[in-house]
Design a protein around this motif. Structure first.
Motif, PDB file in Angstrom:
ATOM      1  N   LYS A 135       6.536 -13.044  -1.675  1.00 59.62           N
ATOM      2  CA  LYS A 135       5.931 -14.105  -2.498  1.00 59.62           C
ATOM      3  C   LYS A 135       4.407 -14.089  -2.379  1.00 59.62           C
ATOM      4  N   VAL A 136       3.914 -13.929  -1.152  1.00 67.65           N
ATOM      5  CA  VAL A 136       2.466 -13.884  -0.933  1.00 67.65           C
ATOM      6  C   VAL A 136       1.887 -12.658  -1.651  1.00 67.65           C
ATOM      7  N   SER A 137       2.572 -11.514  -1.544  1.00 68.33           N
ATOM      8  CA  SER A 137       2.109 -10.282  -2.205  1.00 68.33           C
ATOM      9  C   SER A 137       1.989 -10.480  -3.706  1.00 68.33           C
ATOM     10  N   GLN A 138       3.022 -11.095  -4.323  1.00 68.72           N
ATOM     11  CA  GLN A 138       2.992 -11.360  -5.773  1.00 68.72           C
ATOM     12  C   GLN A 138       1.797 -12.227  -6.123  1.00 68.72           C
ATOM     13  N   SER A 159      -6.645  -6.384  -4.423  1.00 70.57           N
ATOM     14  CA  SER A 159      -6.114  -5.049  -4.142  1.00 70.57           C
ATOM     15  C   SER A 159      -5.163  -5.135  -2.936  1.00 70.57           C
ATOM     16  N   ILE A 160      -3.916  -4.728  -3.139  1.00 74.23           N
ATOM     17  CA  ILE A 160      -2.904  -4.885  -2.090  1.00 74.23           C
ATOM     18  C   ILE A 160      -1.965  -3.690  -2.094  1.00 74.23           C
ATOM     19  N   ASP A 161      -1.619  -3.225  -0.896  1.00 70.23           N
ATOM     20  CA  ASP A 161      -0.659  -2.141  -0.771  1.00 70.23           C
ATOM     21  C   ASP A 161       0.134  -2.395   0.503  1.00 70.23           C
ATOM     22  N   CYS A 187      -3.171  -5.210   3.318  1.00 69.87           N
ATOM     23  CA  CYS A 187      -2.144  -4.227   3.649  1.00 69.87           C
ATOM     24  C   CYS A 187      -0.930  -4.944   4.232  1.00 69.87           C
ATOM     25  N   VAL A 188       0.207  -4.809   3.549  1.00 67.36           N
ATOM     26  CA  VAL A 188       1.431  -5.464   3.992  1.00 67.36           C
ATOM     27  C   VAL A 188       2.206  -4.525   4.919  1.00 67.36           C
ATOM     28  N   ILE A 189       2.508  -4.999   6.124  1.00 72.79           N
ATOM     29  CA  ILE A 189       3.307  -4.214   7.068  1.00 72.79           C
ATOM     30  C   ILE A 189       4.478  -5.073   7.532  1.00 72.79           C
ATOM     31  N   SER A 249     -12.580  -2.286   9.237  1.00 71.43           N
ATOM     32  CA  SER A 249     -13.152  -3.541   8.747  1.00 71.43           C
ATOM     33  C   SER A 249     -12.765  -3.842   7.309  1.00 71.43           C
ATOM     34  N   GLY A 250     -12.294  -2.834   6.562  1.00 70.42           N
ATOM     35  CA  GLY A 250     -12.070  -3.046   5.135  1.00 70.42           C
ATOM     36  C   GLY A 250     -10.683  -3.529   4.769  1.00 70.42           C
ATOM     37  N   THR A 251      -9.860  -3.853   5.772  1.00 74.79           N
ATOM     38  CA  THR A 251      -8.469  -4.187   5.481  1.00 74.79           C
ATOM     39  C   THR A 251      -8.023  -5.461   6.190  1.00 74.79           C
ATOM     40  N   VAL A 252      -7.308  -6.297   5.452  1.00 71.18           N
ATOM     41  CA  VAL A 252      -6.644  -7.458   6.040  1.00 71.18           C
ATOM     42  C   VAL A 252      -5.160  -7.113   6.129  1.00 71.18           C
ATOM     43  N   VAL A 253      -4.592  -7.175   7.322  1.00 73.08           N
ATOM     44  CA  VAL A 253      -3.167  -6.884   7.461  1.00 73.08           C
ATOM     45  C   VAL A 253      -2.368  -8.177   7.340  1.00 73.08           C
ATOM     46  N   LEU A 254      -1.356  -8.136   6.470  1.00 69.49           N
ATOM     47  CA  LEU A 254      -0.391  -9.221   6.369  1.00 69.49           C
ATOM     48  C   LEU A 254       0.917  -8.603   6.842  1.00 69.49           C
TER      49      LEU A 254
END
Length: 190
Positions: free
Chosen positions: A21-24, A32-34, A110-112, A136-141
């Motif tokens: 849901k958060v990704s959507q 930008s999300i992967d 970045c979803v893990i 530094s360029g990525t937020v991990v969810l």
């Protein structure tokens, strides 16, 4: 200052559903999300394993119930499941390496889902996750399991990082926590 957001909670509580849901929501606001999430594979009403599904739509096996007859020389097992490390690494590692090239101005999410026992058989994955967390360029969810039994080093490392905000997902809060998680991810991107 949090840089990353992780969800934890008992199996089946809805962590993956929340991540989806958060990704959507992030995607639809142009962020930008992967990344990837794990999905149950069911046959005839029973769970036969897990697949890795990337946000770009690729999927492959993470694990399957062991048929018991195969005894390959290098078998990674969690309970009744045999982990398909090759398939997992082929899907996940290139994505993790690409995602960490985000710039500070346009942080990628970045979803893990998840960093758990099955995934941690892969040393390359552990290394890639650590690099993504320090870049530094990525937020991990991401999602991590609740501690039980022998602690998983990387999971404990993430849990104790000062730049990580951990949400405990429960049956009581899983329907009301979505906005809080979104807000946390948004503030990590600033």
């Amino acid at each position: 200052m949090s840089k990353h957001v992780f969800l934890t909670g008992p199996p089946g509580v809805g962590k993956t559903t929340l991540i989806q849901k958060v990704s959507q929501a992030l995607k639809s606001s142009g962020i930008s999300i992967d990344g990837f999430y794990t999905e149950e594979v069911r046959e005839g009403g029973r769970r036969t394993g897990f697949d890795v599904v990337t946000l770009s739509g690729k999927r492959g096996p993470l694990s399957r119930v062991s048929s018991g007859s195969s005894t390959s020389r290098r078998e990674y097992r969690v309970g009744q499941y045999v982990v398909d490390l090759v398939s997992f690494e082929q899907l996940v590692l290139p994505m993790l390496r690409n995602v960490s090239h985000g710039s500070d101005a346009e942080k990628t999410v970045c979803v893990i889902d998840e960093i758990g026992k099955m995934e941690l058989f892969s040393q390359a994955f552990i290394q890639a996750v650590r690099q993504t967390l320090t870049g530094s360029g990525t937020v991990v969810l991401g999602t991590i399991p609740i501690p039980k039994g022998k602690p998983l080093d990387l999971v404990e490392e993430i849990r104790s990082r000062k730049d990580v905000k951990v949400f405990n997902v429960s049956k009581e809060n899983r329907n009301s926590i979505l906005q809080d998680i979104l807000a946390a991810v948004e503030s990590c991107r600033k």
